[in-house]
Design an enzyme around this catalytic site. Structure first.
Site, PDB file in Angstrom:
ATOM      1  N   GLU A   1      -1.946   9.959 -11.092  1.00  0.00           N
ATOM      2  CA  GLU A   1      -2.198   9.486 -12.457  1.00  0.00           C
ATOM      3  C   GLU A   1      -3.230   8.369 -12.374  1.00  0.00           C
ATOM      4  O   GLU A   1      -3.172   7.538 -11.482  1.00  0.00           O
ATOM      5  CB  GLU A   1      -0.888   8.947 -13.036  1.00  0.00           C
ATOM      6  CG  GLU A   1      -1.030   8.161 -14.306  1.00  0.00           C
ATOM      7  CD  GLU A   1       0.283   7.508 -14.740  1.00  0.00           C
ATOM      8  OE1 GLU A   1       0.224   6.705 -15.683  1.00  0.00           O
ATOM      9  OE2 GLU A   1       1.354   7.780 -14.160  1.00  0.00           O
TER      10      GLU A   1
ATOM     11  N   HIS B   1       0.863  -1.170   0.000  1.00  0.00           N
ATOM     12  CA  HIS B   1       0.000   0.000   0.000  1.00  0.00           C
ATOM     13  C   HIS B   1       0.905   1.228   0.000  1.00  0.00           C
ATOM     14  O   HIS B   1       2.107   1.118   0.243  1.00  0.00           O
ATOM     15  CB  HIS B   1      -0.967   0.013   1.202  1.00  0.00           C
ATOM     16  CG  HIS B   1      -0.298   0.270   2.516  1.00  0.00           C
ATOM     17  ND1 HIS B   1       0.242  -0.721   3.292  1.00  0.00           N
ATOM     18  CD2 HIS B   1      -0.057   1.431   3.184  1.00  0.00           C
ATOM     19  CE1 HIS B   1       0.773  -0.209   4.381  1.00  0.00           C
ATOM     20  NE2 HIS B   1       0.612   1.094   4.339  1.00  0.00           N
TER      21      HIS B   1
ATOM     22  N   HIS C   1       5.196  10.545  -8.087  1.00  0.00           N
ATOM     23  CA  HIS C   1       3.752  10.571  -8.304  1.00  0.00           C
ATOM     24  C   HIS C   1       3.191   9.209  -7.941  1.00  0.00           C
ATOM     25  O   HIS C   1       3.913   8.234  -7.824  1.00  0.00           O
ATOM     26  CB  HIS C   1       3.396  10.966  -9.742  1.00  0.00           C
ATOM     27  CG  HIS C   1       3.636   9.923 -10.784  1.00  0.00           C
ATOM     28  ND1 HIS C   1       4.894   9.601 -11.253  1.00  0.00           N
ATOM     29  CD2 HIS C   1       2.772   9.108 -11.457  1.00  0.00           C
ATOM     30  CE1 HIS C   1       4.791   8.658 -12.183  1.00  0.00           C
ATOM     31  NE2 HIS C   1       3.513   8.331 -12.318  1.00  0.00           N
TER      32      HIS C   1
END
Length: 149
Positions: free
Chosen positions: A126, A7, A73
Site C-alpha cells: 500500500e 525496518h 501487508h
C-alpha cells in the site's frame, strides 16, 4: 517509550527481480547487498537516510501466501496524493496489477487513502496519505480497504 518499526524484512524468491522492483519502480536506494550464494540480501532505504527501511532476503521458495499467519501487508506513506498518483503511474508502466482502480479511501468518507497492489512475489503493498483522498471511493463500505485486498 513506545516501540516503533525500525525496518521491515521480506523473504523473496528472486533477489535480482525484487531489488529491481523496489529500486527502479518504488525508488528505494540500495544501502548494502550480500551476494554470497545462499546468503543473498539487500538493505534498501533513502540515500543519506537513517538506515534501512526495507531488507530483502532471498530465502523463500514460494510466493507470498495471504492465507498464512504473518505479514498482512506492508504500507508506505507518501508526502501527497499527487505523489501517490506518480507511484501509481510508475507501477502501471511496470505492468503491476492493482487491487482497486486508482486512489481509494481507507473507508467511506475518509480523508486518508491510497493505492493497493502486489510486489513480484505477491506481497501486498500500500502507498497512502493521511489526507488528500477526500472524495475517493471506498471499495468496502463496512471494512477498512487495507484489510481486504
Amino acid at each position: 517509550m513506545t516501540l516503533r518499526t525500525g525496518h521491515t524484512g521480506l523473504n523473496v524468491t528472486d533477489l535480482d527481480r525484487s531489488l529491481a522492483f523496489y529500486r527502479d519502480v518504488l525508488g528505494f536506494a540500495p544501502l548494502a547487498e550480500g551476494k554470497e550464494d545462499g546468503r543473498r540480501y539487500a538493505f534498501l532505504g533513502e540515500a543519506g537516510g537513517d538506515g534501512p527501511v526495507l531488507t530483502l532476503w532471498q530465502q523463500a521458495r514460494d510466493s507470498y501466501d495471504g492465507g498464512r499467519a504473518g505479514l498482512h501487508h506492508l504500507a508506505f506513506t507518501a508526502g501527497s496524493v499527487d505523489r501517490v498518483r506518480e507511484y501509481e503511474a510508475a507501477l502501471r508502466a511496470a505492468g503491476v496489477e492493482f487491487a482497486h482502480e486508482g486512489v481509494v479511501a481507507h473507508q467511506e468518507g475518509s480523508a486518508s487513502g491510497g493505492i493497493f497492489f502486489h510486489d513480484p512475489d505477491g506481497t501486498r503493498l500500500e502507498i497512502s496519505v493521511p489526507h488528500g483522498a477526500e472524495g475517493a471511493p471506498a471499495p468496502h463500505a463496512s471494512a477498512p480497504t487495507c484489510g481486504f485486498f
